[in-house]
Design an enzyme around this catalytic site. Structure first.
Site, mmCIF file in Angstrom:
data_model
loop_
_atom_site.group_PDB
_atom_site.id
_atom_site.type_symbol
_atom_site.label_atom_id
_atom_site.label_comp_id
_atom_site.label_asym_id
_atom_site.label_seq_id
_atom_site.Cartn_x
_atom_site.Cartn_y
_atom_site.Cartn_z
ATOM 1 N N LYS A 75 57.078 1.628 86.976
ATOM 2 C CA LYS A 75 56.140 0.500 86.927
ATOM 3 C C LYS A 75 54.892 0.935 86.157
ATOM 4 C CE LYS A 75 56.231 -0.890 91.469
ATOM 5 N NZ LYS A 75 55.644 -1.764 92.495
ATOM 6 N N LYS A 83 61.649 8.291 97.564
ATOM 7 C CA LYS A 83 61.294 7.208 96.641
ATOM 8 C C LYS A 83 62.415 7.009 95.615
ATOM 9 C CE LYS A 83 58.334 4.667 93.848
ATOM 10 N NZ LYS A 83 57.054 4.253 93.355
ATOM 11 N N ARG A 140 63.905 -2.073 97.718
ATOM 12 C CA ARG A 140 62.684 -1.324 97.411
ATOM 13 C C ARG A 140 61.477 -1.900 98.157
ATOM 14 N NH1 ARG A 140 61.623 0.383 91.133
ATOM 15 N NH2 ARG A 140 59.464 1.027 91.234
ATOM 16 N N ASN A 166 57.076 -1.004 100.714
ATOM 17 C CA ASN A 166 55.862 -1.791 100.914
ATOM 18 C C ASN A 166 55.356 -1.718 102.358
ATOM 19 O OD1 ASN A 166 54.183 -3.216 99.194
ATOM 20 N ND2 ASN A 166 54.791 -5.182 100.093
ATOM 21 N N HIS A 197 43.028 3.710 98.585
ATOM 22 C CA HIS A 197 44.291 3.007 98.825
ATOM 23 C C HIS A 197 45.030 3.617 100.026
ATOM 24 C CE1 HIS A 197 48.083 0.992 97.991
ATOM 25 N NE2 HIS A 197 48.682 2.171 97.965
HETATM 26 N N1 LIG Z 1 53.199 2.550 89.125
HETATM 27 C C1 LIG Z 1 53.351 2.627 90.424
HETATM 28 O O1 LIG Z 1 54.460 2.505 90.963
HETATM 29 C C2 LIG Z 1 52.149 2.884 91.266
HETATM 30 C C3 LIG Z 1 52.310 3.221 92.616
HETATM 31 C C4 LIG Z 1 51.179 3.518 93.363
HETATM 32 C C5 LIG Z 1 49.924 3.463 92.784
HETATM 33 N N2 LIG Z 1 49.798 3.124 91.473
HETATM 34 C C6 LIG Z 1 48.470 3.070 90.836
HETATM 35 O O2 LIG Z 1 47.916 4.372 90.862
HETATM 36 C C7 LIG Z 1 46.504 4.247 90.797
HETATM 37 C C8 LIG Z 1 45.878 5.213 91.774
HETATM 38 O O3 LIG Z 1 46.282 6.505 91.431
HETATM 39 P P1 LIG Z 1 45.500 7.784 91.939
HETATM 40 O O4 LIG Z 1 45.238 7.679 93.386
HETATM 41 O O5 LIG Z 1 46.243 8.957 91.416
HETATM 42 O O6 LIG Z 1 44.050 7.615 91.265
HETATM 43 P P2 LIG Z 1 43.377 8.156 89.924
HETATM 44 O O7 LIG Z 1 44.312 8.265 88.802
HETATM 45 O O8 LIG Z 1 42.163 7.318 89.728
HETATM 46 O O9 LIG Z 1 42.917 9.629 90.347
HETATM 47 C C9 LIG Z 1 41.967 9.775 91.363
HETATM 48 C C10 LIG Z 1 40.798 10.656 90.909
HETATM 49 O O10 LIG Z 1 41.222 12.008 90.864
HETATM 50 C C11 LIG Z 1 40.924 12.585 89.582
HETATM 51 N N3 LIG Z 1 41.996 13.569 89.355
HETATM 52 C C12 LIG Z 1 43.294 13.341 89.084
HETATM 53 N N4 LIG Z 1 43.983 14.486 89.113
HETATM 54 C C13 LIG Z 1 43.096 15.470 89.377
HETATM 55 C C14 LIG Z 1 43.212 16.873 89.554
HETATM 56 N N5 LIG Z 1 44.389 17.496 89.527
HETATM 57 N N6 LIG Z 1 42.078 17.571 89.784
HETATM 58 C C15 LIG Z 1 40.864 16.945 89.878
HETATM 59 N N7 LIG Z 1 40.711 15.632 89.758
HETATM 60 C C16 LIG Z 1 41.815 14.890 89.519
HETATM 61 C C17 LIG Z 1 40.900 11.412 88.638
HETATM 62 O O11 LIG Z 1 40.134 11.691 87.499
HETATM 63 C C18 LIG Z 1 40.280 10.331 89.513
HETATM 64 O O12 LIG Z 1 38.891 10.459 89.504
HETATM 65 C C19 LIG Z 1 46.167 2.812 91.083
HETATM 66 O O13 LIG Z 1 45.763 2.185 89.879
HETATM 67 C C20 LIG Z 1 47.474 2.217 91.545
HETATM 68 O O14 LIG Z 1 47.604 0.855 91.227
HETATM 69 C C21 LIG Z 1 50.882 2.842 90.717
HETATM 70 ZN ZN LIG Z 2 50.689 2.642 98.041
#
Ligand SMILES: NC(=O)c1ccc[n+]([C@@H]2O[C@H](COP(=O)([O-])OP(=O)(O)OC[C@H]3O[C@@H](n4cnc5c(N)ncnc54)[C@H](O)[C@@H]3O)[C@@H](O)[C@H]2O)c1
Ligand SMILES: [Zn+2]
Length: 372
Positions: A146, A230, A244, A248, A267
């Site tokens: 996705k 997953k 799937r 949720n 989240h």
């Molecule tokens: N495609 C999918 O199936 C799916 C599933 C769940 C969530 N998502 C999406 O994922 C996003 C959230 O992802 P997230 O929680 O990874 O957030 P993110 O990508 O914003 O990362 C969180 C923070 O951590 C920092 N960061 C990342 N890796 C790091 C590391 N190794 N060391 C230091 N800092 C680091 C980033 O710069 C950011 O500030 C949302 O937009 C959500 O919609 C997508």
């Molecule tokens: Zn989630």
């Protein structure tokens, strides 16, 4: 090294591997060359990730003699927009990237979704290799194909399914991740255990100290365990039309809680509350065995995730927001529910979610501390 094969599906004619190994970022060049051969590569990352992991990634790509240009964006959800997608696509065009290019997404879920969507649309689609660097993106966002961006009307409303050529998860990159982000990711791992594997759930509980202290070997086992779960659902249902939906669990209430708090909760924090709330919903509806919510609540607390709603969040507001969730259908809002830890609620064939009356949800939200 562990390779988890994601089997071919109608949406993804070729299979791909999720490679999980501590230190594997040093082999990025070889893996990219084997799985996504291309003339040029666009490495897309954010400023935070770049500070720690861009150089190791670039040296591995250079050692494999790959032509790479790095594109860095501002970190955070506010970058996951059409505007950033357009800017990145334009910069690639200006730099002369052709159809024989590929994208490497180095970062958390924001980068995975955004760079994945750039790859999905660039010259009608070029390959992407996902290199997740947050726990959430390793066990959730990077697997399943996705991709997309947020728009003013809501999150993830514009996007595409675009399966990666490979996913390379190096749990060593988690050493620089904040504790807050790490704990947020833990909520998704607990969800995997709760819907599919009681043994895995118990192992997470027993390993909580090592996990929260970021012991790489234990985190590696977590990533493998969660990706296997997953991947099983993704293989069953690549375009998310049926089973799937189980993934949720905790998310119908979780998304509503996130929105009610204007996204001030992580989240994962909202999903933690959502899981406890939805377990209570299931108990009241007679679908979930008694005390499942109590057990979930104590485990969620063990991982430093919230167990009561932030003060002054009225239940009615959350309920209204469940109706705005893009997954809500007409009539009663439908929930993915568990029967007990490790098992989905017993349903008849083809039924993956349950319609729940708002009054039941109201009662569950009160037990999470929502005022009347
Ligand atoms: N495609 C999918 O199936 C799916 C599933 C769940 C969530 N998502 C999406 O994922 C996003 C959230 O992802 P997230 O929680 O990874 O957030 P993110 O990508 O914003 O990362 C969180 C923070 O951590 C920092 N960061 C990342 N890796 C790091 C590391 N190794 N060391 C230091 N800092 C680091 C980033 O710069 C950011 O500030 C949302 O937009 C959500 O919609 C997508
Ligand atoms: Zn989630």
């Amino acid at each position: 090294m562990t390779r988890i094969r994601i089997d071919p599906t109608p949406a993804q004619p070729a299979s791909y591997d999720v490679i999980v190994e501590a230190g594997s970022l040093t082999r990025l060049g070889d893996i990219v060359q084997q799985t996504a051969p291309a003339h040029r590569y666009a490495l897309i990352t954010d400023r935070n990730v770049a500070a720690h992991w861009k150089d190791p990634a670039l040296s591995s790509l250079a050692a494999a003699k790959l032509q790479v240009e790095c594109f860095e964006i501002e970190p955070g959800e506010t970058s996951k927009t059409r505007e950033t997608w357009a800017a990145l696509s334009d910069r690639m065009v200006m730099s002369g990237f052709g159809r024989d290019s590929a994208v490497i997404a180095l970062g958390g879920g924001v980068i995975g979704d955004l760079a994945g969507f750039v790859a999905a649309t660039y010259m009608r689609g070029v390959p992407v290799v996902q290199v997740p660097t947050t726990l959430l993106s390793m066990i959730d966002a990077s697997v399943g194909g996705k991709t997309g961006v947020d728009v003013p009307a809501g999150k993830n409303l514009i996007g595409a399914f675009h399966q990666p050529s490979a996913v390379l998860a190096d749990p060593e990159t988690l050493v620089t991740l904040s504790d807050f982000e790490l704990r947020g990711g833990m909520a998704e791992a607990l969800k995997h255990g709760a819907i599919a594997d009681a043994g895995y759930f118990d192992w997470l509980v027993d390993s909580s100290r090592a996990l929260l202290q970021k012991e790489t070997a234990t985190l590696t086992d977590l990533v493998i365990g969660s990706v296997r779960i997953k991947a099983g659902y993704v293989a069953l249902d690549p375009t998310e039309s049926g089973p799937r939906a189980a993934l949720n669990f905790g998310h119908t209430l979780g998304h509503a809680i996130e929105r009610a708090t204007a996204y001030t909760l992580h989240h994962g924090q909202a999903v933690a509350l959502g899981m406890v709330g939805e377990a209570t919903v299931g108990e009241i509806a007679g679908l979930t065995v008694a005390d499942t919510s109590v057990r979930l609540s104590s485990v969620v607390g063990l991982f430093g995730l919230p167990t009561v709603l932030p003060a002054a969040l009225p239940a009615q507001q959350i309920i209204e927001l469940t109706r705005h969730d893009k997954k809500a259908r007409q009539g009663a809002v439908r929930y993915a529910l568990i029967g007990r830890i490790g098992e989905l609620a017993p349903g008849h064939a083809g039924q993956w979610t349950w319609p729940i009356d708002d009054r039941v949800v109201m009662q569950a939200l009160h037990s999470l501390g929502a005022p009347l």
